[in-house]
Design a protein around this motif. Structure first.
Motif, PDB file in Angstrom:
ATOM      1  N   TRP A  91     157.239  12.473  81.698  1.00  0.00           N
ATOM      2  CA  TRP A  91     155.855  12.126  82.050  1.00  0.00           C
ATOM      3  C   TRP A  91     154.847  13.079  81.416  1.00  0.00           C
ATOM      4  O   TRP A  91     153.731  12.700  81.086  1.00  0.00           O
ATOM      5  CB  TRP A  91     155.733  12.115  83.581  1.00  0.00           C
ATOM      6  N   GLU A  92     155.225  14.322  81.215  1.00  0.00           N
ATOM      7  CA  GLU A  92     154.244  15.329  80.784  1.00  0.00           C
ATOM      8  C   GLU A  92     154.238  15.602  79.285  1.00  0.00           C
ATOM      9  O   GLU A  92     153.273  16.156  78.776  1.00  0.00           O
ATOM     10  CB  GLU A  92     154.533  16.666  81.488  1.00  0.00           C
ATOM     11  N   TYR A  93     155.311  15.274  78.552  1.00  0.00           N
ATOM     12  CA  TYR A  93     155.545  15.949  77.262  1.00  0.00           C
ATOM     13  C   TYR A  93     154.726  15.422  76.081  1.00  0.00           C
ATOM     14  O   TYR A  93     154.690  16.085  75.034  1.00  0.00           O
ATOM     15  CB  TYR A  93     157.035  15.951  76.911  1.00  0.00           C
ATOM     16  N   PRO A 116     157.254  19.865  76.107  1.00  0.00           N
ATOM     17  CA  PRO A 116     157.775  20.138  77.453  1.00  0.00           C
ATOM     18  C   PRO A 116     157.072  21.343  78.072  1.00  0.00           C
ATOM     19  O   PRO A 116     156.745  22.298  77.382  1.00  0.00           O
ATOM     20  CB  PRO A 116     159.254  20.471  77.208  1.00  0.00           C
ATOM     21  N   PHE A 117     156.855  21.288  79.385  1.00  0.00           N
ATOM     22  CA  PHE A 117     156.138  22.388  80.056  1.00  0.00           C
ATOM     23  C   PHE A 117     156.827  22.604  81.412  1.00  0.00           C
ATOM     24  O   PHE A 117     157.831  23.321  81.491  1.00  0.00           O
ATOM     25  CB  PHE A 117     154.659  22.011  80.167  1.00  0.00           C
ATOM     26  N   LEU A 118     156.380  21.925  82.476  1.00  0.00           N
ATOM     27  CA  LEU A 118     156.971  22.145  83.786  1.00  0.00           C
ATOM     28  C   LEU A 118     158.387  21.583  83.898  1.00  0.00           C
ATOM     29  O   LEU A 118     159.142  21.999  84.781  1.00  0.00           O
ATOM     30  CB  LEU A 118     156.099  21.518  84.878  1.00  0.00           C
ATOM     31  N   GLY A 119     158.726  20.668  83.033  1.00  0.00           N
ATOM     32  CA  GLY A 119     160.083  20.123  83.035  1.00  0.00           C
ATOM     33  C   GLY A 119     161.124  21.154  82.636  1.00  0.00           C
ATOM     34  O   GLY A 119     162.334  20.928  82.790  1.00  0.00           O
ATOM     35  N   SER A 131     160.016  24.950  82.642  1.00  0.00           N
ATOM     36  CA  SER A 131     159.576  26.325  82.893  1.00  0.00           C
ATOM     37  C   SER A 131     160.049  26.908  84.216  1.00  0.00           C
ATOM     38  O   SER A 131     159.821  28.085  84.480  1.00  0.00           O
ATOM     39  CB  SER A 131     158.045  26.397  82.840  1.00  0.00           C
ATOM     40  N   PHE A 132     160.720  26.124  85.058  1.00  0.00           N
ATOM     41  CA  PHE A 132     161.124  26.651  86.375  1.00  0.00           C
ATOM     42  C   PHE A 132     162.281  27.627  86.270  1.00  0.00           C
ATOM     43  O   PHE A 132     162.416  28.513  87.116  1.00  0.00           O
ATOM     44  CB  PHE A 132     161.463  25.503  87.339  1.00  0.00           C
ATOM     45  N   LEU A 133     163.126  27.509  85.262  1.00  0.00           N
ATOM     46  CA  LEU A 133     164.269  28.438  85.129  1.00  0.00           C
ATOM     47  C   LEU A 133     164.993  28.216  83.804  1.00  0.00           C
ATOM     48  O   LEU A 133     165.240  27.078  83.409  1.00  0.00           O
ATOM     49  CB  LEU A 133     165.277  28.227  86.269  1.00  0.00           C
ATOM     50  N   ASN A 171     156.153  23.701  90.106  1.00  0.00           N
ATOM     51  CA  ASN A 171     157.606  23.525  89.936  1.00  0.00           C
ATOM     52  C   ASN A 171     158.382  24.785  90.314  1.00  0.00           C
ATOM     53  O   ASN A 171     159.586  24.855  90.088  1.00  0.00           O
ATOM     54  CB  ASN A 171     157.921  23.122  88.481  1.00  0.00           C
ATOM     55  N   PRO A 191     163.136  21.775  91.067  1.00  0.00           N
ATOM     56  CA  PRO A 191     161.677  21.797  90.957  1.00  0.00           C
ATOM     57  C   PRO A 191     161.057  20.502  91.472  1.00  0.00           C
ATOM     58  O   PRO A 191     161.653  19.438  91.365  1.00  0.00           O
ATOM     59  CB  PRO A 191     161.447  21.931  89.456  1.00  0.00           C
ATOM     60  N   ALA A 192     159.868  20.623  92.020  1.00  0.00           N
ATOM     61  CA  ALA A 192     159.068  19.450  92.344  1.00  0.00           C
ATOM     62  C   ALA A 192     158.016  19.268  91.257  1.00  0.00           C
ATOM     63  O   ALA A 192     157.702  20.199  90.527  1.00  0.00           O
ATOM     64  CB  ALA A 192     158.407  19.622  93.700  1.00  0.00           C
ATOM     65  N   ASN A 194     148.973  10.313  80.848  1.00  0.00           N
ATOM     66  CA  ASN A 194     149.103  11.389  81.834  1.00  0.00           C
ATOM     67  C   ASN A 194     147.849  12.253  81.973  1.00  0.00           C
ATOM     68  O   ASN A 194     147.720  13.010  82.936  1.00  0.00           O
ATOM     69  CB  ASN A 194     150.308  12.281  81.461  1.00  0.00           C
TER      70      ASN A 194
END
Lengths: 396, 396
Positions: A226-228, A233-236, A238-240, B315, A160-161, B135
């Motif tokens: 950075w996001e949590y 946690p969210f995008l860290g 949610s990608f898979l 992501n 993921p980016a 953030n």
């Protein structure tokens, strides 16, 4: 015990009988049961349309009596020679079938119930605080994950980016995650729903939970860090999220039940599991490109799945057929029992030595991670959970 | 403009045409369109089985061209006298129908995009830190909520029980929430899915989002405060999220589009919405037991729904038809623009005076909260979102 010629030491003997969804070229996905190196086409063998829906949900919704009745029937079929003639035509080699996501996932919840893991992460993410937050020993901490990105084992792991900010950076930057990680977990699948506004007490666990699978909760640690704060946690994450294709019935794990660790302080009454201990002696194995790097011990988890279910519903939240809740990363106290690379490499500071002389901190493109697990079955047999695997692909 | 005899100032004129799912006694739930005080039975009027499925998902999955074509047809039907004979038999009074959950919710994400709200909550939950986390101005913070407890307006709000620990308590106690609250939000419903491993850029927003509804994200502040570190809100939110029954098509909101607030610092390129401003001039009204207590201004939100969608998928996380994402509590800077009781009563310290001489901090059993909203439509018309309402019932 079985008329089948089962491989020695198979974890898929007649005491296991896990359910999955499979297809062969040109056929629709349908329910199968793993036995030895074969799969039984349950849709064909039973002629019951509930097994031809392409997910386990319709059968799981029938509830524990239906689960027990079918399990009894399957045991008879595989152990009584008289059924051989009618059953054998519906067996095919597992090597020849494609496995699909076994469950249409309703809600996905991820817990955080390994004390070792939570303390390790606390030390790394919040070095200036106590390793465990004040609530940790009072309730099984959990959060909702993205159900739509729960996929079956084998699904490629596209790196993921996202945004990340190193401690030395003033502003965040955007790009492929540089700290792609795994979380070796065990997942529990809900069959029987519950009504909004009601609770599922610890003692009703087995009436609601159909079975158990393996979960790899792929994690981008730089995005996550950075996001949590403050909403989790969210995008860290949610990608898979990958799950193993075979769901082991809870009924197959009676011999694996053990007492959970002692709790101090004593949990509140709704979490008291003294009369219903659901510790499970499952040992996970984590392999990186085929090399065994860790054996996380599930039996040491502080909170059991029965407590997690009671907690998740104590506020009246309802359950749906297909709800999946995972244990959180399973980590034991020894280094070779850690269930994530952030722990195995201690935040990247102590690279993990590999057999080929190289080292690893976080995952590289092309890496393949496989998590497998076994538990004791009856009479010295072994229950296998199969495996959940994934190969890392570069960010497009 | 319409052959219908529409009530003066209706927000449900032919420029709105929101979709919902309704039934009458003895009939199955099916899709309807609100027009004035009536509902058009779309299943009967079109004889298209996609509108007889009991949710909007099948139609939403057809994508933006199908949405536009049906909207054009409906406009013709309601404005051209020649269609009166064929359309009128399929109209019935909205007062006579029962509304159902309009969407089978896939994943539910809740954002946190009002700067005023985030700063207010930061001041109350983390008094020793900066109000906004570092953030906050770099990314739209969000988290996954429980999709299975998203319910239609009118669903009773059973006061949740759970763990809470007052600052003066050594250990947590268990019992009914003493700080039951609302969050007045706006929700966006995804129609067109996206593939795993791909992104939905800001400019593709309208290709994926079908429509807009109102959301009340009921919140138990005492449960939330005790549980939310480090993985975010869980039981403090998961007991119920209510949505309005009518989904306003995004196409009905063209006249409501406004420039979003200036951002400082400049967001990363994937969040740059300069060419695609999706600020929306929606004004919410919050009523407690019929009394207007707040008018939260949606147009002031820092992050737009288009940016939220771009962030949520950057992501590679996929979208499914039925995904719902909500704005987060809408709060403006004035006291009577705050979208939650924790803000209206400043954490309970400044009780809100009510018209009958009483005051309120958090919700009492029997309280009814209704959130409604309007936006400007074309030619001086008004687009109504209807309302989302719920009555608090005691913990069983």
């Amino acid at each position: 015990m079985s008329w089948l010629d089962l491989p020695a030491g198979t974890g898929f003997g007649p005491e296991n009988l896990p359910f999955g969804v499979f297809s062969t070229p040109g056929t629709a996905p349908r329910t199968g049961v793993a036995i030895g190196d074969s799969v039984l086409d349950l849709a064909a063998a039973t002629a019951d349309p509930v097994h031809a829906t392409g997910s386990l949900n319709a059968f799981m919704a029938q509830g524990p009596q239906a689960w027990a009745a079918l399990r009894q029937q399957l045991t008879r079929w595989f152990t009584d020679q008289r059924h051989r003639g009618s059953v054998e035509p519906h067996l095919m080699p597992r090597a020849d079938v494609t496995m699909h996501l076994p469950v249409e996932v309703a809600d996905y919840v991820d817990f955080y119930s390994s004390e070792t893991h939570a303390a390790n992460l606390g030390r790394m993410f919040r070095p200036d605080s106590e390793p465990l937050t004040p609530n940790w020993k009072h309730l099984p901490i959990g959060y909702h994950g993205r159900a739509g990105t729960v996929q079956v084992s084998g699904t490629p792991v596209v790196r993921p980016a996202g945004q990340r900010r190193a401690p030395t950076d003033e502003a965040p930057t955007f790009g492929p995650s540089q700290r792609l990680d795994i979380e070796a977990e065990v997942g529990f699948v809900v069959g029987t729903p519950s009504a909004l506004g009601t609770r599922v007490p610890v003692e009703d666990f087995a009436d609601h939970v159909f079975g158990v699978c393996l979960v790899n909760d792929w994690s981008a640690r730089d995005l996550q860090a950075w996001e949590y704060v403050p909403l989790g946690p969210f995008l860290g994450k949610s990608f898979l999220t990958s799950v193993s294709p075979w769901v082991v019935p809870l009924a197959a794990l009676e011999s694996a039940r053990v007492a959970p660790p002692a709790r101090d302080p004593q949990p509140l009454p709704y979490l008291d599991d003294g009369a219903h201990p659901w510790g499970l002696d499952i040992t996970l194995e984590v392999r990186l490109n085929g090399e065994l790097i860790s054996c996380p011990p599930f039996r040491e988890l502080y909170w059991t799945a029965a407590q997690q279910l009671a907690h998740m519903t104590v506020n009246g939240a309802s359950l749906r057929t297909g709800d999946l809740f995972a244990s959180g990363t399973v980590s034991g106290p020894a280094r070779d029992q850690r269930g994530s690379f952030i722990e195995l490499s201690w935040g990247g500071k102590e690279p993990l030595p590999l057999a080929d002389g190289s080292t690893r901190t976080f995952l590289q493109d092309g890496d393949v991670v496989s998590i497998s697990a076994t538990a004791p079955g009856p009479d010295g047999t072994r229950i296998s959970f199969g495996e959940v695997t994934g190969r890392v692909e570069p960010t497009p």
